[in-house]
Write a protein that holds these residues in place. Structure first.
Motif, PDB file in Angstrom:
ATOM      1  N   ASN A 128     -13.925 -11.695   6.367  1.00  0.00           N
ATOM      2  CA  ASN A 128     -12.657 -11.220   5.812  1.00  0.00           C
ATOM      3  C   ASN A 128     -12.252 -12.027   4.590  1.00  0.00           C
ATOM      4  O   ASN A 128     -11.862 -11.477   3.570  1.00  0.00           O
ATOM      5  N   SER A 129     -12.338 -13.353   4.703  1.00  0.00           N
ATOM      6  CA  SER A 129     -11.999 -14.206   3.559  1.00  0.00           C
ATOM      7  C   SER A 129     -12.603 -15.578   3.781  1.00  0.00           C
ATOM      8  O   SER A 129     -12.482 -16.157   4.865  1.00  0.00           O
ATOM      9  N   SER A 130     -13.208 -16.124   2.730  1.00  0.00           N
ATOM     10  CA  SER A 130     -13.827 -17.444   2.883  1.00  0.00           C
ATOM     11  C   SER A 130     -12.761 -18.517   3.108  1.00  0.00           C
ATOM     12  O   SER A 130     -13.060 -19.597   3.605  1.00  0.00           O
ATOM     13  N   GLN A 131     -11.505 -18.207   2.778  1.00  0.00           N
ATOM     14  CA  GLN A 131     -10.445 -19.198   3.001  1.00  0.00           C
ATOM     15  C   GLN A 131     -10.230 -19.486   4.482  1.00  0.00           C
ATOM     16  O   GLN A 131      -9.690 -20.526   4.846  1.00  0.00           O
ATOM     17  N   THR A 132     -10.642 -18.537   5.358  1.00  0.00           N
ATOM     18  CA  THR A 132     -10.344 -18.695   6.778  1.00  0.00           C
ATOM     19  C   THR A 132     -10.869 -20.026   7.311  1.00  0.00           C
ATOM     20  O   THR A 132     -10.175 -20.722   8.027  1.00  0.00           O
TER      21      THR A 132
ATOM     22  N   GLN B  50     -20.030  -8.577  -1.348  1.00  0.00           N
ATOM     23  CA  GLN B  50     -20.426  -9.870  -0.818  1.00  0.00           C
ATOM     24  C   GLN B  50     -21.879  -9.725  -0.412  1.00  0.00           C
ATOM     25  O   GLN B  50     -22.220  -8.970   0.479  1.00  0.00           O
TER      26      GLN B  50
ATOM     27  N   THR C 244     -20.070 -16.153  -2.207  1.00  0.00           N
ATOM     28  CA  THR C 244     -18.644 -15.880  -2.366  1.00  0.00           C
ATOM     29  C   THR C 244     -18.257 -16.217  -3.800  1.00  0.00           C
ATOM     30  O   THR C 244     -18.697 -15.576  -4.715  1.00  0.00           O
ATOM     31  N   ARG C 245     -17.446 -17.269  -3.962  1.00  0.00           N
ATOM     32  CA  ARG C 245     -17.018 -17.616  -5.321  1.00  0.00           C
ATOM     33  C   ARG C 245     -18.163 -18.254  -6.096  1.00  0.00           C
ATOM     34  O   ARG C 245     -18.986 -18.936  -5.521  1.00  0.00           O
TER      35      ARG C 245
END
Ligand code: HCA
Ligand code: CU
Length: 443
Positions: A321-325, A418, A441-442
């Motif tokens: 969902n998001s690499s920030q998780t 992705q 990802t980034r």
């Protein structure tokens, strides 16, 4: 050459790394783990080149009289340094020398830009190492350093009381008082790793108060796992020079890791101390070093792929969902530009669905992905040694569930938002597990 680039014309930055991978680092037992024992001349040249390109301005080497090979390598390393002067400016090559004329003479003959002189000041090193009393230590150091200063004014000189953190403050002052006028820096090595952030802050403050005109240098061993935090504390307390090695390698458990220190300063927004360092080169330089040790970048190294690797099903789903998780730090800015997701017993159906659909290009719905995941979880514990979980998964999908790949034209195969790829196609020099898939990802 050295006279033209005298240290006295160089304006030191807010933080100067003194890299000692080629001195302290060569004392690492890790070199023995794989029957390597020493860095080859080519290794040393590659390490030197990488450090200079990274932005390091001070590199410490052994005194050339340590061995004939070390003496020869001084010239090979100098050649690399000289080649890079037009591109990166001047880098100072410092010799680590005992307060002993033989070491000093050999270093000067080899063309060292500076001398990192040391002599034991603690009770332990005085009683069990060189056997001299404190007054004798101070007298010897002063006589030698005065002489060097007089005859070689261009040399950058440092003096360290070895085992400084087991030396009483008053004893350290008695010796440093004698030499301070003749040196550019005073070192405070924590030779046996006894310092704590509190004692480091105290020491740095005391030394700054007594010797306000001279720069301070730290060297922190990791016996308690404090090498990083002690270096950070020293920097915060006003220490300008920190000795580091790549991956923190060194005698016993080593010293502060260069990239770990800079990474933490970045996280703490100490940007003025990061001037001139090529931070994106941090992970590549760690991989280069690990490769020389025939290892992967160690799992406890902050700037590592391990810190962007995810094994648990819940984490993997969150990462999709998001690499920030599950990633809080700007590791991409330190060159770790990918995340790795490990297919294995803990993987959930989400990642398995994603893997089979996006990477393998199977036509697959969620219900089938759940059924394949259940089968995979049963079988993974009996997987043959060396076999890859990804291979097992593909086998189950094709042979037992009859899945077929979508025919995606070549030019669109990498065009997913992705892009997970099989670990075997990784470009970077570190391959951890055959089971790994890379989540780009980034960048
Ligand atoms: C050594 C000891 C040393 C020296 C550090 C320094 C230490 O291996 O010779 O000269 O600043 O930890 O005290 O590495
Ligand atoms: Cu040391």
């Amino acid at each position: 050459m050295a006279a033209d680039f005298s240290f006295h014309h160089y304006r030191p930055r807010a933080l100067e790394i003194i890299d000692t991978t080629l001195r302290e680092g060569q004392q690492s037992s890790l070199l023995h783990d794989h029957y390597k024992y020493f860095f080859s001349t080519t290794d040393k040249q590659e390490i030197t080149r990488s450090l200079i390109l990274y932005g390091v301005k001070f590199i410490e080497l052994f005194a050339p009289n340590v061995s004939p090979q070390e003496a020869e390598d001084w010239q090979a390393i100098k050649a690399v340094r000289d080649e890079l002067i037009t591109q990166k400016g001047y880098t100072f090559l410092l010799a680590h020398v005992r307060c002993h004329p033989a070491d000093v003479e050999a270093a000067i003959r080899a063309g060292a830009d500076g001398l990192n002189m040391y002599i034991g000041t603690s009770d332990a090193s005085r009683n069990f190492n060189h056997g001299h009393g404190l007054e004798e230590v101070a007298r010897r150091a002063r006589t030698l350093i005065e002489d060097v200063r007089r005859h070689h004014p261009h040399l950058v000189l440092r003096f360290s009381g070895e085992d400084a953190f087991r030396t009483r403050e008053a004893d350290l002052f008695r010796v440093y008082d004698q030499v301070v006028e003749c040196v550019d820096r005073l070192g405070t090595p924590d030779t046996v790793g006894v310092a704590t952030p509190t004692t480091v802050a105290q020491r740095v403050q005391a030394l700054r108060a007594r010797y306000p005109k001279v720069a301070l240098e730290g060297h922190f061993h990791d016996d308690r796992g404090f090498a990083l935090i002690n270096a950070l504390e020293a920097v915060r307390a006003g220490m300008q020079y920190i000795q580091t090695t790549l991956l923190g390698i060194g005698e016993r458990s080593g010293i502060t890791s260069m990239t770990a220190l800079l990474f933490n300063l970045f996280i703490d927004r100490e940007y003025d101390r990061l001037e001139g360092y090529h931070l994106r080169g941090s992970y590549p330089i760690n991989v280069m070093m690990a490769d020389k040790l025939r290892k992967l970048v160690p799992s406890k190294e902050p700037v590592s792929l391990t810190n962007r690797t995810h094994a648990a099903g819940v984490h993997q789903k969150g990462m999709l969902n998001s690499s920030q998780t599950y990633e809080a730090h700007p590791l991409d800015q330190f060159g770790v530009t990918e995340s790795e997701i490990l297919l294995g017993p803990l993987s959930g159906w989400n990642i398995i669905h994603y893997f089979l659909k996006e990477i393998c290009g199977f036509e697959i719905d969620e219900a089938t992905a759940k059924a394949i995941s259940a089968e995979f979880k049963n079988r993974i514990y009996n997987i043959a040694p060396g076999a890859s979980p990804a291979g097992l998964l593909i086998h189950i999908a094709q042979e037992e569930f009859g899945l077929r790949s979508l025919q995606v034209p070549e030019q669109f195969r990498n065009a997913v938002a992705q892009n997970l790829t099989d670990a075997s196609t990784k470009e970077i020099g570190e391959v951890r597990h055959a089971s790994g898939v890379i989540l780009r990802t980034r960048q």
